[in-house]
Design an enzyme around this catalytic site. Structure first.
Site, PDB file in Angstrom:
ATOM      1  N   ARG A  27       0.847  -1.188   0.000  1.00  0.00           N
ATOM      2  CA  ARG A  27       0.000   0.000   0.000  1.00  0.00           C
ATOM      3  C   ARG A  27       0.889   1.246   0.000  1.00  0.00           C
ATOM      4  O   ARG A  27       2.042   1.195   0.420  1.00  0.00           O
ATOM      5  CB  ARG A  27      -0.910   0.017   1.216  1.00  0.00           C
ATOM      6  N   LYS A  46      -1.620  -2.578   8.200  1.00  0.00           N
ATOM      7  CA  LYS A  46      -2.744  -2.087   8.988  1.00  0.00           C
ATOM      8  C   LYS A  46      -2.799  -2.802  10.335  1.00  0.00           C
ATOM      9  O   LYS A  46      -2.464  -3.973  10.439  1.00  0.00           O
ATOM     10  CB  LYS A  46      -4.050  -2.310   8.218  1.00  0.00           C
ATOM     11  N   HIS A  88      -3.194   2.306  -5.580  1.00  0.00           N
ATOM     12  CA  HIS A  88      -4.098   1.186  -5.320  1.00  0.00           C
ATOM     13  C   HIS A  88      -4.239   0.292  -6.550  1.00  0.00           C
ATOM     14  O   HIS A  88      -4.333  -0.925  -6.435  1.00  0.00           O
ATOM     15  CB  HIS A  88      -5.471   1.702  -4.892  1.00  0.00           C
ATOM     16  N   ARG A  93      -1.282  -1.957  -6.750  1.00  0.00           N
ATOM     17  CA  ARG A  93      -1.435  -3.062  -5.782  1.00  0.00           C
ATOM     18  C   ARG A  93      -2.404  -4.105  -6.321  1.00  0.00           C
ATOM     19  O   ARG A  93      -2.161  -5.308  -6.200  1.00  0.00           O
ATOM     20  CB  ARG A  93      -1.930  -2.484  -4.454  1.00  0.00           C
ATOM     21  N   HIS A 136      -3.742  -9.001   4.361  1.00  0.00           N
ATOM     22  CA  HIS A 136      -5.169  -8.978   4.676  1.00  0.00           C
ATOM     23  C   HIS A 136      -5.440  -9.809   5.924  1.00  0.00           C
ATOM     24  O   HIS A 136      -4.975 -10.945   6.038  1.00  0.00           O
ATOM     25  CB  HIS A 136      -5.984  -9.549   3.512  1.00  0.00           C
ATOM     26  N   TYR A 139     -10.193  -8.988  -4.107  1.00  0.00           N
ATOM     27  CA  TYR A 139      -9.156  -8.538  -5.014  1.00  0.00           C
ATOM     28  C   TYR A 139      -9.056  -9.437  -6.234  1.00  0.00           C
ATOM     29  O   TYR A 139      -8.595  -9.026  -7.287  1.00  0.00           O
ATOM     30  CB  TYR A 139      -7.796  -8.511  -4.315  1.00  0.00           C
TER      31      TYR A 139
END
Length: 267
Positions: free
Chosen positions: A110, A134, A204, A207, A230, A239
């Site tokens: 990201r 994240k 994005h 990615r 994820h 995705y």
């Protein structure tokens, strides 16, 4: 409902995604102040539905959907073609910028993960890279050889002498030697979209191009989930949106390997 109607009467009309996001904020604010969910009142939108696992296995389990939400169209992000990737890539001149784009295209990072990289996260001798994703979750990723070479040249030839621990820093101007910012990254992509004429290239989409390329080349979904950072495999499945030509190619490959049926002879 009055709040939603009020938003839909505005010009320009907000998208369903924007309205749903605002409703979520209102729910969180109410929960923060009162310590409970918003009572349903006269209009009750709670419903029970049954769902399976993201891969479609197991028994359907009841789940409860609470609150009012607008139906929003499924967002499909089309990955860049090989020709578009090459054209966009060739518009870059500095090793720093090539390393930035390469980490998004070949490791699926990201934009925030790229900007958060520090020099100590690089393990060039082992061709590995620590990434902070994240939820402050770290993951160890392989570093492709071509990106390792670009990073080595950036660190040796371009990166100014600075006390900043950030891997990617500004190369010129008043911010020379300081950590690259999200605004700087947006400006970089904006400039190269115009230069390369690839108007839909953004971090994005790079990615997503990485994810689509991995699927096309046969990577397993759990492995792709780890690479992309994820927490839920359901996100990885979103995705993986194969284009029609990919479906036909997979079909042809499967048909070539299936059991042949003996056709009756025509007399």
């Amino acid at each position: 409902m009055d709040y939603v109607r009020h938003q839909l009467d505005q010009q320009p009309q907000p998208t369903p995604q924007t309205v749903n996001h605002r409703l979520l904020v209102v729910h969180c604010l109410y929960r923060f102040h009162y310590g409970q969910e918003i009572p349903p009142g006269q209009s009750h939108f709670q419903r029970t539905y049954f769902t399976r696992s993201p891969l479609g296995y197991g028994r359907p389990r009841p789940r409860v959907a609470e609150g009012l939400r607008l139906r929003q169209p499924q967002r499909v992000i089309v990955p860049l073609s090989a020709e578009e990737v090459a054209q966009f890539w060739n518009s870059f001149r500095t090793f720093r910028d090539l390393a930035l784009v390469g980490l998004m295209l070949l490791d699926g990072l990201r934009s925030c993960e790229v900007l958060a990289l520090r020099q100590e996260d690089l393990r060039l001798a082992e061709a590995q890279l620590w990434v902070l994703g994240k939820g402050n979750q770290q993951r160890l990723l392989p570093l492709p050889q071509e990106i390792s070479e670009v990073l080595e040249k950036y660190l040796r030839l371009e990166r100014p002498f600075t006390n900043s621990s950030s891997l990617f820093v500004s190369l010129k101007g008043r911010r020379r030697g300081r950590a690259m910012t999200p605004a700087g990254l947006r400006s970089l992509f904006r400039h190269h979209r115009l230069r390369s004429q690839i108007t839909h290239a953004n971090p994005h989409r790079l990615r997503h191009t990485f994810g689509a390329d991995m699927v096309r080349n046969g990577i397993s979904i759990p492995a792709l989930q780890h690479l992309m950072g994820h927490s839920q495999i359901r996100t990885t499945m979103l995705y993986v949106q194969l284009a029609p030509q990919d479906v036909w190619r997979e079909y042809a490959r499967a048909v070539a390997k299936r059991t042949r049926l003996a056709l009756p002879e025509v007399s």
